[in-house]
Design an enzyme around this catalytic site. Sequence first.
Site, mmCIF file in Angstrom:
data_model
loop_
_atom_site.group_PDB
_atom_site.id
_atom_site.type_symbol
_atom_site.label_atom_id
_atom_site.label_comp_id
_atom_site.label_asym_id
_atom_site.label_seq_id
_atom_site.Cartn_x
_atom_site.Cartn_y
_atom_site.Cartn_z
ATOM 1 N N THR A 97 4.771 19.427 -20.828
ATOM 2 C CA THR A 97 4.496 18.017 -20.568
ATOM 3 C C THR A 97 3.857 17.917 -19.191
ATOM 4 O OG1 THR A 97 6.408 17.369 -21.892
ATOM 5 C CG2 THR A 97 5.497 15.711 -20.383
ATOM 6 N N LYS A 173 2.208 12.612 -25.665
ATOM 7 C CA LYS A 173 3.502 13.167 -25.249
ATOM 8 C C LYS A 173 4.104 12.339 -24.115
ATOM 9 C CE LYS A 173 7.089 15.740 -24.844
ATOM 10 N NZ LYS A 173 7.152 17.141 -24.462
ATOM 11 N N LYS A 241 11.083 14.490 -13.817
ATOM 12 C CA LYS A 241 9.670 14.893 -13.847
ATOM 13 C C LYS A 241 8.870 14.066 -14.851
ATOM 14 C CE LYS A 241 8.440 18.501 -16.371
ATOM 15 N NZ LYS A 241 7.369 18.145 -17.339
#
Length: 296
Positions: A97, A173, A241
Amino acid sequence: MTEKIGLIGLGAMGLGMAQSLRRKGYSVHVCDVRTEAAQAFAAVGGVACATPAAVAEHCEIVVSVVVNAAQTEQLLFGENGAAAAMRRGSVFVMCSTVDPNWSIAMEKRLADMGLLYIDAPISGGAAKAASGEMTMMSAGSPAAYAKAGAALDAMAAKVYKLGDAAGPGSKVKIINQLLAGVHIAAAAEAMALGLREGVAADALYEVITHSAGNSWMFENRMAHVLAGDYTPLSAVDIFVKDLGLVLDTARASKFPLPLSATAHQMFMQASSAGHGREDDSAVIKIFPGIDLPAAK
């Protein structure tokens, strides 16, 4: 001759993907910063390699399943990196990702070296990765798919082809992670309120999972809370994150994401309290005045 494929990163998802490829008949060459992980996979029929370069020397398809963009760059261009060892026309499949703009730039950087690239973030968790039933959100050139398409199908039940160049896979995503992070945070808040109000945790879980308020994340993650088991399948710091990437992406176009921002702060609070490496369901630990179920 058995087709060779390389996979770098044997974490919760990567190991399952390597197992799926091996089940489909590939000769799977693996590498991980934890040498023992690669050796364990070799013991059941894989091939352990000491460096990313060694993987690339043997394989025309290299799949990367590491945590973030920085680790991807390191395995490609660091000491004994894969990029310099890959033959022209080989395919690099990037499953992390990352910032979509980073992925777009990486496709060009590898193209300048004569290498193909597929932007291919993944979702579904460790169990679905191991069974070959995960989802892949991919984008890449027809030439890249022609070479690596069968391998993608061997790893995932659903391979979505979202564009003919890098970017769309990572954008989808990012949106998935927006929902996943918000759903986990909301599930934790709901369970915390139930505990505060004296509702039996098992009963609350039973009712919610059979009611309209349920979500996949509530059902999956609150089971961890009931078991008192915060062994990280996906850690708190992953959502620090990932929701950070969500907010960065939206900030660039001045798009408001109030729920994402709140969820990000919740994961940040959990991480700063020392829970960053615990399962992401540990975000429930930020709520005061509740007694969480003990480990069973």
